[in-house]
Design an enzyme around this catalytic site. Structure first.
Site, PDB file in Angstrom:
ATOM      1  N   SER A 206      71.209  17.569  96.750  1.00 13.84           N
ATOM      2  CA  SER A 206      70.265  17.480  97.324  1.00 13.84           C
ATOM      3  C   SER A 206      70.615  17.076  98.995  1.00 13.84           C
ATOM      4  O   SER A 206      70.628  18.098  99.246  1.00 13.84           O
ATOM      5  CB  SER A 206      69.723  16.054  97.098  1.00 13.84           C
ATOM      6  OG  SER A 206      68.484  15.521  97.325  1.00 13.84           O
ATOM      7  N   ASP A 380      61.943  18.887  88.483  1.00 10.60           N
ATOM      8  CA  ASP A 380      62.182  17.732  89.271  1.00 10.60           C
ATOM      9  C   ASP A 380      61.048  17.207  90.183  1.00 10.60           C
ATOM     10  O   ASP A 380      60.222  18.377  91.122  1.00 10.60           O
ATOM     11  CB  ASP A 380      63.410  18.497  90.141  1.00 10.60           C
ATOM     12  CG  ASP A 380      64.004  17.692  91.402  1.00 10.60           C
ATOM     13  OD1 ASP A 380      63.786  17.419  91.917  1.00 10.60           O
ATOM     14  OD2 ASP A 380      65.478  18.098  91.742  1.00 10.60           O
ATOM     15  N   HIS A 411      65.774  15.681  88.991  1.00  8.03           N
ATOM     16  CA  HIS A 411      66.979  15.976  90.263  1.00  8.03           C
ATOM     17  C   HIS A 411      67.939  15.135  89.594  1.00  8.03           C
ATOM     18  O   HIS A 411      68.500  15.233  89.739  1.00  8.03           O
ATOM     19  CB  HIS A 411      66.092  15.109  91.514  1.00  8.03           C
ATOM     20  CG  HIS A 411      66.434  14.868  92.861  1.00  8.03           C
ATOM     21  ND1 HIS A 411      66.772  16.150  93.620  1.00  8.03           N
ATOM     22  CD2 HIS A 411      67.105  14.180  93.374  1.00  8.03           C
ATOM     23  CE1 HIS A 411      67.340  16.212  94.270  1.00  8.03           C
ATOM     24  NE2 HIS A 411      67.667  14.992  94.535  1.00  8.03           N
TER      25      HIS A 411
END
Length: 442
Positions: A206, A380, A411
């Site tokens: 991320s 996600d 995620h």
């Protein structure tokens, strides 16, 4: 769904599902705004306090892993770890950990691996799912020389050569722009200098991937120091983010940043703050940890039943959230209002002073020359696959883009799921081995 003017025989009829949806969105929005206000009040009143001592937490049944630091926890499971401190070019002092696996005959001659966490996390996140599931354990067990980073502002990297985080607001004047410009390059340099290796392999989750892109755009020579980039749910632009609570939270902080700063609030969601202590306390109860804490986690991302164990929820909220700056959260709020991956927007007049243009410049993704592997999930809700597709079209050296086969993979599964060993680690390890100098010991 767009709402239009009803016509014909359906005129005046209101869809009850639309009403329910609007009511739900309104309730969530109000709850998040109230939550932001509570966090702000807590910070204004300096409510960085521990409600319970460690002894009391032990007596109440807190899992030991929620109370131990990184080196203590890894050693508890037979993984020796070292703590290192490094200095960035702009004076921040960061902590990195070097973790050895249970395999003793591997790693010689192979590039070290840097594993970088996401927003509001620390290196602890890679241990939370436990041995056999947490990526730190899996990568170390595969024989790699593993280094785990911590970016400025989390509780492991809350230090500076001159600025004090509790008294100097300037300490918190950073976002992913500075993390990518200074923290990631400093981490790479430290690991290379310490190990005398020629290159590192980099695994970023991320924000940990997004800041790598920023580094390559601003300091492209650093891409030459990386053998392979493994980008897990990479956060570049956030145009299509589905998570309503996340959007409301980040956009609210962005719109309120000036007021928050006037109130003396430059740090948010720190470990040890009242909000984090409450989460850690309530998530220790079995029915609450699953129903409340599990549901709260899923509402910020998406539901994936059975992926994150109750035991993991109890552990992770012992040190999550790990803290960041108000300015960084505002930067994420801005990214949801733009279809570009760009620098912080300070307003037209200030942008001209800083950037020489009315609009903040976009980052040059074509400068990300390191070979890249991208893994993402279709469920996600924080990094939408449409934004991943947009990113893939602009990265010049993509070896493979992998949508995780589990249709519910989201995620936060990357760091906390007990399914990691089967869902994403084999592909990660395949490329780490491929880009190692000496793989004969495998």
């Amino acid at each position: 769904m767009e709402l239009g003017i009803p016509v014909g025989c359906n005129a005046g009829i209101v869809d009850p599902h639309s009403v329910d949806s609007m009511a739900f969105r309104s309730a969530v929005t109000k709850s998040v705004v109230v939550g932001v206000c509570l966090v702000c009040v807590g910070h204004v009143l300096q409510l960085h306090t521990r409600l319970l001592s460690d002894d009391a937490k032990h007596a109440l049944g807190y899992p030991p892993d929620s109370l131990l630091n990184f080196t203590e926890r890894s050693a508890r499971y037979g993984y020796p770890a070292e703590e290192h401190r490094l200095l960035t070019q702009d004076g921040y002092i960061l902590t990195v950990f070097r973790m050895a696996g249970t395999r003793r005959n591997g790693g010689a001659g192979a590039p070290p691996v840097i594993l970088m966490h996401g927003l509001l996390q620390s290196a602890d996140a890679w241990l939370d799912a436990g041995p056999g599931a947490g990526l730190a354990y899996l990568i170390a067990d595969a024989g790699h020389d593993l280094w785990l980073g911590n970016v400025r502002g989390n509780y492991y990297s809350r230090d500076h050569v001159r600025l004090r985080p509790d008294t100097d607001p300037q300490f918190w004047d950073f976002s992913v722009d500075e993390i990518g410009l200074y923290d990631v390059p400093a981490t790479i340099d430290y690991v290379l200098n310490y190990t005398k290796a020629d290159k590192v392999n980099y695994v970023g989750f991320s924000q940990g991937a997004g800041t790598f892109f920023i580094m390559c755009s601003e300091r492209p020579d650093y891409c030459d120091k990386v053998g392979v980039l493994v980008a897990l749910a990479p956060a570049a632009r956030h145009t299509n983010t589905k998570s309503l609570p996340y959007k409301v939270l980040a956009k609210t902080i962005n719109s309120m940043e000036y007021v928050l700063n006037l109130c003396g609030i430059q740090e948010v969601f720190s470990k040890g703050a009242l909000s984090q202590e409450f989460l850690a306390f309530f998530c220790q109860f079995h029915w609450i940890s699953e129903f409340v804490c599990g549901t709260a986690e899923a509402m910020f991302d998406s539901f994936h039943p059975g992926s994150i164990r109750k035991e993991t929820l109890k552990v992770l909220f012992g040190h999550f959230p790990a803290g960041t700056s108000t300015h960084n959260m505002a930067r994420y709020g801005q990214s949801m209002n733009s279809d570009r991956f760009q620098k912080f927007d300070y307003g037209r007049s200030n942008n001209i002073k800083l950037y020489g243009s009315h609009e903040p410049p976009s980052y040059n993704l074509s400068a990300v020359s390191a070979p890249a592997v991208v893994l993402y999930g279709e469920n996600d809700h924080l990094v939408d696959e449409r934004d991943v597709s947009w990113l893939l079209e602009r990265l010049p050296n993509v070896l493979e883009a992998v949508r995780v086969s589990d249709p519910l993979w989201n995620h936060l599964d990357v760091t906390y799921s007990h399914l990691t060993n089967h869902s994403i680690f084999p592909k990660i390890n395949d490329y780490l081995l491929k880009y190692s100098n000496d793989c004969q010991f495998y």
